[in-house]
Design a protein around this motif. Sequence first.
Motif, PDB file in Angstrom:
ATOM      1  N   ILE A   1     -10.205   8.440  -2.326  1.00 42.37           N
ATOM      2  CA  ILE A   1     -10.959   8.647  -1.135  1.00 42.37           C
ATOM      3  C   ILE A   1     -10.735   7.248  -0.255  1.00 42.37           C
ATOM      4  O   ILE A   1     -10.525   7.287   1.205  1.00 42.37           O
ATOM      5  CB  ILE A   1     -12.246   8.857  -1.258  1.00 42.37           C
ATOM      6  CG1 ILE A   1     -12.391  10.351  -1.983  1.00 42.37           C
ATOM      7  CG2 ILE A   1     -13.135   8.634  -0.008  1.00 42.37           C
ATOM      8  CD1 ILE A   1     -13.681  10.718  -2.382  1.00 42.37           C
TER       9      ILE A   1
ATOM     10  N   MET B   1     -14.775  16.566  -1.465  1.00 43.01           N
ATOM     11  CA  MET B   1     -14.405  15.782  -2.685  1.00 43.01           C
ATOM     12  C   MET B   1     -15.753  14.969  -3.080  1.00 43.01           C
ATOM     13  O   MET B   1     -16.067  14.988  -4.060  1.00 43.01           O
ATOM     14  CB  MET B   1     -13.417  14.892  -2.407  1.00 43.01           C
ATOM     15  CG  MET B   1     -12.930  14.182  -3.663  1.00 43.01           C
ATOM     16  SD  MET B   1     -12.275  15.224  -4.903  1.00 43.01           S
ATOM     17  CE  MET B   1     -10.621  15.634  -4.554  1.00 43.01           C
TER      18      MET B   1
ATOM     19  N   ILE C   1      -7.558   7.109   1.526  1.00 47.00           N
ATOM     20  CA  ILE C   1      -7.372   7.834   2.557  1.00 47.00           C
ATOM     21  C   ILE C   1      -8.097   7.279   3.845  1.00 47.00           C
ATOM     22  O   ILE C   1      -7.723   7.342   5.069  1.00 47.00           O
ATOM     23  CB  ILE C   1      -7.648   9.361   2.484  1.00 47.00           C
ATOM     24  CG1 ILE C   1      -6.862   9.860   1.190  1.00 47.00           C
ATOM     25  CG2 ILE C   1      -7.482  10.328   3.584  1.00 47.00           C
ATOM     26  CD1 ILE C   1      -7.204  11.081   0.710  1.00 47.00           C
TER      27      ILE C   1
ATOM     28  N   GLN D   1     -11.647  17.119   3.738  1.00 46.87           N
ATOM     29  CA  GLN D   1     -11.280  17.020   2.375  1.00 46.87           C
ATOM     30  C   GLN D   1     -12.064  15.871   1.732  1.00 46.87           C
ATOM     31  O   GLN D   1     -12.433  16.171   0.665  1.00 46.87           O
ATOM     32  CB  GLN D   1      -9.858  16.652   2.099  1.00 46.87           C
ATOM     33  CG  GLN D   1      -8.936  17.761   2.621  1.00 46.87           C
ATOM     34  CD  GLN D   1      -8.935  18.859   1.425  1.00 46.87           C
ATOM     35  OE1 GLN D   1      -8.916  18.581   0.453  1.00 46.87           O
ATOM     36  NE2 GLN D   1      -8.029  19.864   1.759  1.00 46.87           N
ATOM     37  N   ILE D   2     -12.475  14.909   2.575  1.00 43.82           N
ATOM     38  CA  ILE D   2     -13.047  13.718   1.776  1.00 43.82           C
ATOM     39  C   ILE D   2     -14.384  14.057   1.391  1.00 43.82           C
ATOM     40  O   ILE D   2     -15.077  13.843   0.384  1.00 43.82           O
ATOM     41  CB  ILE D   2     -13.094  12.406   2.707  1.00 43.82           C
ATOM     42  CG1 ILE D   2     -11.567  11.894   2.495  1.00 43.82           C
ATOM     43  CG2 ILE D   2     -14.049  11.495   2.172  1.00 43.82           C
ATOM     44  CD1 ILE D   2     -11.269  10.638   3.716  1.00 43.82           C
TER      45      ILE D   2
ATOM     46  N   ILE E   1      -6.372  14.721  -3.933  1.00 47.46           N
ATOM     47  CA  ILE E   1      -6.078  15.153  -2.534  1.00 47.46           C
ATOM     48  C   ILE E   1      -4.583  15.109  -2.343  1.00 47.46           C
ATOM     49  O   ILE E   1      -3.831  15.878  -1.803  1.00 47.46           O
ATOM     50  CB  ILE E   1      -6.903  14.430  -1.726  1.00 47.46           C
ATOM     51  CG1 ILE E   1      -8.354  14.781  -1.767  1.00 47.46           C
ATOM     52  CG2 ILE E   1      -6.418  14.891  -0.103  1.00 47.46           C
ATOM     53  CD1 ILE E   1      -9.187  14.066  -0.850  1.00 47.46           C
ATOM     54  N   SER E   2      -3.982  14.193  -2.897  1.00 47.57           N
ATOM     55  CA  SER E   2      -2.462  13.846  -2.541  1.00 47.57           C
ATOM     56  C   SER E   2      -1.649  14.350  -3.655  1.00 47.57           C
ATOM     57  O   SER E   2      -0.319  14.263  -3.741  1.00 47.57           O
ATOM     58  CB  SER E   2      -2.234  12.212  -2.393  1.00 47.57           C
ATOM     59  OG  SER E   2      -2.806  11.819  -4.000  1.00 47.57           O
ATOM     60  N   GLY E   3      -2.170  15.505  -4.442  1.00 44.76           N
ATOM     61  CA  GLY E   3      -1.436  15.909  -5.516  1.00 44.76           C
ATOM     62  C   GLY E   3      -2.143  15.689  -6.920  1.00 44.76           C
ATOM     63  O   GLY E   3      -2.982  15.119  -7.020  1.00 44.76           O
TER      64      GLY E   3
ATOM     65  N   ALA F   1      -3.518  20.225   1.380  1.00 42.86           N
ATOM     66  CA  ALA F   1      -4.145  18.973   1.532  1.00 42.86           C
ATOM     67  C   ALA F   1      -2.885  17.726   1.359  1.00 42.86           C
ATOM     68  O   ALA F   1      -3.097  16.860   2.095  1.00 42.86           O
ATOM     69  CB  ALA F   1      -5.361  18.394   0.582  1.00 42.86           C
ATOM     70  N   GLU F   2      -2.236  18.082   0.451  1.00 46.71           N
ATOM     71  CA  GLU F   2      -1.030  17.121   0.156  1.00 46.71           C
ATOM     72  C   GLU F   2      -0.181  16.813   1.336  1.00 46.71           C
ATOM     73  O   GLU F   2       0.018  15.646   1.722  1.00 46.71           O
ATOM     74  CB  GLU F   2      -0.170  17.364  -1.012  1.00 46.71           C
ATOM     75  CG  GLU F   2       0.642  16.349  -1.407  1.00 46.71           C
ATOM     76  CD  GLU F   2       1.370  16.986  -2.471  1.00 46.71           C
ATOM     77  OE1 GLU F   2       1.189  18.197  -3.094  1.00 46.71           O
ATOM     78  OE2 GLU F   2       2.204  16.225  -2.775  1.00 46.71           O
TER      79      GLU F   2
ATOM     80  N   LEU G   1      -1.879  15.102   4.347  1.00 41.95           N
ATOM     81  CA  LEU G   1      -2.003  13.749   4.309  1.00 41.95           C
ATOM     82  C   LEU G   1      -0.924  12.927   4.341  1.00 41.95           C
ATOM     83  O   LEU G   1      -0.861  11.815   5.101  1.00 41.95           O
ATOM     84  CB  LEU G   1      -2.577  13.144   2.730  1.00 41.95           C
ATOM     85  CG  LEU G   1      -2.799  11.787   2.224  1.00 41.95           C
ATOM     86  CD1 LEU G   1      -3.803  10.990   3.065  1.00 41.95           C
ATOM     87  CD2 LEU G   1      -3.175  11.874   0.926  1.00 41.95           C
TER      88      LEU G   1
ATOM     89  N   MET H   1      -8.533  15.796   7.071  1.00 43.45           N
ATOM     90  CA  MET H   1      -8.687  15.029   5.726  1.00 43.45           C
ATOM     91  C   MET H   1     -10.259  14.495   5.858  1.00 43.45           C
ATOM     92  O   MET H   1     -10.349  14.455   4.601  1.00 43.45           O
ATOM     93  CB  MET H   1      -7.843  13.712   6.101  1.00 43.45           C
ATOM     94  CG  MET H   1      -6.334  13.848   5.937  1.00 43.45           C
ATOM     95  SD  MET H   1      -5.612  15.102   4.613  1.00 43.45           S
ATOM     96  CE  MET H   1      -6.411  14.216   3.288  1.00 43.45           C
TER      97      MET H   1
ATOM     98  N   PHE I   1       0.707  -1.179   0.121  1.00 45.61           N
ATOM     99  CA  PHE I   1      -0.047  -0.022  -0.183  1.00 45.61           C
ATOM    100  C   PHE I   1       0.774   1.195  -0.080  1.00 45.61           C
ATOM    101  O   PHE I   1       0.500   2.306  -0.732  1.00 45.61           O
ATOM    102  CB  PHE I   1      -1.042   0.087   1.273  1.00 45.61           C
ATOM    103  CG  PHE I   1      -1.700   1.148   1.248  1.00 45.61           C
ATOM    104  CD1 PHE I   1      -2.928   1.532   0.659  1.00 45.61           C
ATOM    105  CD2 PHE I   1      -1.513   2.101   2.230  1.00 45.61           C
ATOM    106  CE1 PHE I   1      -3.678   2.554   0.840  1.00 45.61           C
ATOM    107  CE2 PHE I   1      -2.067   3.478   2.536  1.00 45.61           C
ATOM    108  CZ  PHE I   1      -3.257   3.374   1.833  1.00 45.61           C
TER     109      PHE I   1
END
Lengths: 186, 224
Positions: free
Chosen positions: B89, B68, B92, B64-65, A29-31, B30-31, B34, B61, A8
């Motif tokens: 999602i 989204m 995360i 953010q979710i 969200i991660s980029g 956000a990045e 995370l 987070m 993962f």
Amino acid sequence: MDPSEVEFLGEKQLVSIVPNFSFGIIHLISGSVGPFRAGLPVKVPIWLAISLKQQQKCRIIAQEWMDIEKLNDSIEAEKRSKLFTKMPSNHFMDEAQMLLMVAPDDIPDADNIRTAVKDIWDLRMSKLRSSVIGFVKNAGTYAKLDHLTAMEINSIRSLLPDALDIMLHMEHGGKPTVLQSLNTTM
Amino acid sequence: METKNSESEYSTEHNENVSHLEESDDEMTAERALQALENAWLNEKFSPELLPHQLELVECMLEQISHMEENLKKLEKGDIRLNIHTMEINRIRFIISSYLRKRLDKIEEYAIYFLSEDANRSSEEAFMTPAETHFAREYVSSVESLFTTLALQHMPRRIKDFELNAMSSKPNLNKHVFIRANKATDGILIPGNMNEQDFKEDSQHIIQYAAIAHLVKNGHVQLI
């Protein structure tokens, strides 16, 4: 930690793909990834590459180190060195496993690469085993683990720390510790 | 080396995008949030003790979710983004729930000890969130009533009491853990032989947790 959790973490590594569709930038969200242009390579996280590949929306480009000559050089270097050599990626084994599994048709010389990766893994695991034995025999409590990849560290997690904990416990005269009092409470 | 370069390229590219996208006044993108949560998850997973809670990160987070998910509702069926965002999602969500579950596991194991530790801290410095503190108290009182109804009430009066302290157990801080140094740190005292060791940036080690517990909390080392 379960090996699937190491995987993962490895899935965050980037890999180049050649998409067969066009799309703008996608803001994750991660980029952000993209823009995607059909036929032009773009870097995306491995989890996304695998998903797109499974939907037949892209071709995966092999990581730069997935080259039989480079891998053979690594094998030789690993054999020559007493210490662990630096691997091209901290998730070397799991990246190879995932990409070769999902895209064997995209990666040139996939079979030989698979064998070479396995050879490196075997070499390093036997080195790891003998150094762990040496370490425990010398009753060490601290060691440097440079260049060990995530999967390799995880493979000794279930054994080495516990063994050291128990040795420490015995050294301290076996005073009743947390472990014992736990059994009575739970 | 190759992957590292590409990673930094990736993140600068992203930051540019974010700068004109970011509508919230969060100083943390956000990045980065995370990544911080992922680090907290791994630290919590491998540390024998409970670490200070990261409620802000978790809430950030979750926000953010849901943000989204709202946006995804506007997309048409079959939009390629639907699938991709949903997958992210779920990834995360996995980290968040695994992180929270791990904390609850520890709280169940050492509830009495953590409650007494947190009692000495101010509410800002408490290691448990208010919800976790509530859970710990409930848990202890459930155990107490279980013991009472099951056995203690049938005991002679002298040994009838539920003794909290006798039930309390402490985490073993001398456990060995795997770490990676985020920053170069000098003069780590190795327990046992009392030698000092310097950590280079990015170096990896196995060491007793107690020796580096403070470095985990200030982010100089990452448990791996």
